[in-house]
Design a protein around this motif. Sequence first.
Motif, PDB file in Angstrom:
ATOM      1  N   TYR A  92       1.109  -1.216   0.257  1.00 51.35           N
ATOM      2  CA  TYR A  92       0.132   0.472   0.027  1.00 51.35           C
ATOM      3  C   TYR A  92       0.603   1.459   0.136  1.00 51.35           C
ATOM      4  O   TYR A  92       0.599   1.951  -0.990  1.00 51.35           O
ATOM      5  CB  TYR A  92      -1.118  -0.076   1.531  1.00 51.35           C
ATOM      6  CG  TYR A  92      -1.791  -0.675   1.165  1.00 51.35           C
ATOM      7  CD1 TYR A  92      -3.046  -0.585   0.452  1.00 51.35           C
ATOM      8  CD2 TYR A  92      -2.453  -2.340   1.888  1.00 51.35           C
ATOM      9  CE1 TYR A  92      -4.556  -1.269  -0.137  1.00 51.35           C
ATOM     10  CE2 TYR A  92      -3.657  -2.749   1.698  1.00 51.35           C
ATOM     11  CZ  TYR A  92      -4.473  -2.757   0.614  1.00 51.35           C
ATOM     12  OH  TYR A  92      -5.358  -3.422   0.484  1.00 51.35           O
ATOM     13  N   ILE A 130       1.579   4.863  -2.881  1.00 50.95           N
ATOM     14  CA  ILE A 130       1.057   5.594  -2.069  1.00 50.95           C
ATOM     15  C   ILE A 130       2.308   6.619  -2.727  1.00 50.95           C
ATOM     16  O   ILE A 130       2.345   7.988  -3.517  1.00 50.95           O
ATOM     17  CB  ILE A 130       0.726   5.586  -1.029  1.00 50.95           C
ATOM     18  CG1 ILE A 130      -0.853   5.316  -0.818  1.00 50.95           C
ATOM     19  CG2 ILE A 130       1.030   7.830  -0.237  1.00 50.95           C
ATOM     20  CD1 ILE A 130      -1.089   5.140   0.892  1.00 50.95           C
ATOM     21  N   THR A 140      -0.729   4.551   7.187  1.00 43.82           N
ATOM     22  CA  THR A 140      -2.344   3.835   6.602  1.00 43.82           C
ATOM     23  C   THR A 140      -2.326   2.992   7.387  1.00 43.82           C
ATOM     24  O   THR A 140      -1.832   2.545   8.196  1.00 43.82           O
ATOM     25  CB  THR A 140      -1.386   3.151   4.650  1.00 43.82           C
ATOM     26  OG1 THR A 140      -0.400   2.821   5.923  1.00 43.82           O
ATOM     27  CG2 THR A 140      -0.929   4.114   4.090  1.00 43.82           C
ATOM     28  N   LEU A 161      -4.934   7.700   6.256  1.00 47.50           N
ATOM     29  CA  LEU A 161      -5.908   6.876   4.491  1.00 47.50           C
ATOM     30  C   LEU A 161      -5.700   5.675   5.331  1.00 47.50           C
ATOM     31  O   LEU A 161      -5.369   3.919   5.333  1.00 47.50           O
ATOM     32  CB  LEU A 161      -4.556   6.584   3.774  1.00 47.50           C
ATOM     33  CG  LEU A 161      -3.571   8.030   2.867  1.00 47.50           C
ATOM     34  CD1 LEU A 161      -2.704   7.505   2.028  1.00 47.50           C
ATOM     35  CD2 LEU A 161      -4.637   8.741   2.620  1.00 47.50           C
ATOM     36  N   VAL A 187     -10.046   4.166   2.780  1.00 42.91           N
ATOM     37  CA  VAL A 187      -9.765   5.174   1.289  1.00 42.91           C
ATOM     38  C   VAL A 187      -8.366   4.210   0.324  1.00 42.91           C
ATOM     39  O   VAL A 187      -8.540   4.425  -1.354  1.00 42.91           O
ATOM     40  CB  VAL A 187      -9.096   6.522   1.578  1.00 42.91           C
ATOM     41  CG1 VAL A 187      -8.327   7.015   0.815  1.00 42.91           C
ATOM     42  CG2 VAL A 187      -9.798   7.347   2.186  1.00 42.91           C
ATOM     43  N   LEU A 188      -7.849   3.722   1.108  1.00 42.10           N
ATOM     44  CA  LEU A 188      -7.118   2.950   0.226  1.00 42.10           C
ATOM     45  C   LEU A 188      -7.229   1.570  -0.856  1.00 42.10           C
ATOM     46  O   LEU A 188      -6.564   1.838  -1.860  1.00 42.10           O
ATOM     47  CB  LEU A 188      -5.790   1.724   1.016  1.00 42.10           C
ATOM     48  CG  LEU A 188      -5.152   2.650   2.263  1.00 42.10           C
ATOM     49  CD1 LEU A 188      -4.949   1.973   3.410  1.00 42.10           C
ATOM     50  CD2 LEU A 188      -4.451   3.607   1.390  1.00 42.10           C
ATOM     51  N   GLN A 202      -8.785   3.105  -5.466  1.00 35.82           N
ATOM     52  CA  GLN A 202      -8.074   4.696  -5.845  1.00 35.82           C
ATOM     53  C   GLN A 202      -8.414   6.407  -6.447  1.00 35.82           C
ATOM     54  O   GLN A 202      -7.919   6.783  -6.398  1.00 35.82           O
ATOM     55  CB  GLN A 202      -7.824   3.530  -6.949  1.00 35.82           C
ATOM     56  CG  GLN A 202      -7.048   4.494  -8.068  1.00 35.82           C
ATOM     57  CD  GLN A 202      -5.613   4.385  -7.361  1.00 35.82           C
ATOM     58  OE1 GLN A 202      -4.690   3.763  -6.681  1.00 35.82           O
ATOM     59  NE2 GLN A 202      -4.965   5.558  -7.598  1.00 35.82           N
ATOM     60  N   ARG A 242     -10.858   8.316  -4.721  1.00 36.06           N
ATOM     61  CA  ARG A 242     -11.009   8.584  -3.912  1.00 36.06           C
ATOM     62  C   ARG A 242      -9.563   8.708  -3.247  1.00 36.06           C
ATOM     63  O   ARG A 242      -9.283   9.724  -3.017  1.00 36.06           O
ATOM     64  CB  ARG A 242     -11.659   7.950  -2.313  1.00 36.06           C
ATOM     65  CG  ARG A 242     -11.936   8.368  -1.492  1.00 36.06           C
ATOM     66  CD  ARG A 242     -13.242   7.804  -0.430  1.00 36.06           C
ATOM     67  NE  ARG A 242     -12.994   8.331   0.749  1.00 36.06           N
ATOM     68  CZ  ARG A 242     -13.415   7.837   1.887  1.00 36.06           C
ATOM     69  NH1 ARG A 242     -13.576   6.853   1.829  1.00 36.06           N
ATOM     70  NH2 ARG A 242     -13.301   8.443   2.993  1.00 36.06           N
ATOM     71  N   LEU A 243      -8.535   7.797  -3.655  1.00 35.21           N
ATOM     72  CA  LEU A 243      -6.961   8.104  -2.588  1.00 35.21           C
ATOM     73  C   LEU A 243      -6.995   8.555  -3.796  1.00 35.21           C
ATOM     74  O   LEU A 243      -5.762   9.898  -3.245  1.00 35.21           O
ATOM     75  CB  LEU A 243      -6.189   6.581  -2.997  1.00 35.21           C
ATOM     76  CG  LEU A 243      -4.867   6.516  -2.627  1.00 35.21           C
ATOM     77  CD1 LEU A 243      -4.458   6.928  -1.221  1.00 35.21           C
ATOM     78  CD2 LEU A 243      -4.036   5.426  -2.790  1.00 35.21           C
ATOM     79  N   ASP A 244      -6.999   9.087  -5.297  1.00 39.47           N
ATOM     80  CA  ASP A 244      -6.003  10.477  -5.795  1.00 39.47           C
ATOM     81  C   ASP A 244      -6.317  11.409  -5.540  1.00 39.47           C
ATOM     82  O   ASP A 244      -5.541  12.367  -5.419  1.00 39.47           O
ATOM     83  CB  ASP A 244      -6.435   9.503  -7.537  1.00 39.47           C
ATOM     84  CG  ASP A 244      -5.842  10.606  -8.580  1.00 39.47           C
ATOM     85  OD1 ASP A 244      -3.937  10.533  -8.193  1.00 39.47           O
ATOM     86  OD2 ASP A 244      -6.185  11.020  -9.231  1.00 39.47           O
ATOM     87  N   THR A 263      -7.641  11.685  -2.737  1.00 43.85           N
ATOM     88  CA  THR A 263      -7.087  12.977  -1.465  1.00 43.85           C
ATOM     89  C   THR A 263      -5.745  13.129  -1.470  1.00 43.85           C
ATOM     90  O   THR A 263      -5.597  14.078  -0.366  1.00 43.85           O
ATOM     91  CB  THR A 263      -7.288  11.472   0.160  1.00 43.85           C
ATOM     92  OG1 THR A 263      -8.834  10.886  -0.519  1.00 43.85           O
ATOM     93  CG2 THR A 263      -6.415  11.770   0.839  1.00 43.85           C
TER      94      THR A 263
END
Length: 159
Positions: free
Chosen positions: A14, A18, A109, A136, A140-141, A144, A146-148, A150
């Motif tokens: 993970y 990131i 994370t 995170l 969220v992880l 993708q 949403r992660l991007d 964030t």
Amino acid sequence: MAKTLIIYYSSTGYNDRIAKQLAAKTDADLFRIEPVEEYDHDMWAAWDIAKKEREEGQLPALKSGYPDTSQYQQILLGGPSWGYTLANPLQSFLTKADFAGKPVYPWVTFYDHDEKYAEDLRAQLHNGQVQDLLELPMSVLDNQPRLDQTLTDWLTQMN
């Protein structure tokens, strides 16, 4: 030379993902913390070993060394939460790392909890200016888009 250095520890992939996403967005240099002995990729098996190390006061030896941070304007620092705090390899790294007075933007994370992470990071990080922690969680992880978003929002807030 990049103005940003990303320092991270990743045991399950993970944080590796990131760090690479952040590097692509910022043209930053990457430095991966690597213990001499890798932990099991199963987080529960890794936690059993990490817990024993903590009880015995034995943080893992690192094979990655320490980067020269003096040439960077800012540091992004990330890794997983193990037992509510920093993963053991990250703690080991912080015992000798010099952040040259730079602002340090941390991320964490976590699967379940990270209650002591920010407090412990501030106590263990020497010669750096710890900024607000980006948390995170798995929700969220594992998403993708949403992660991007964030990560983009976090980088925007830094500048």
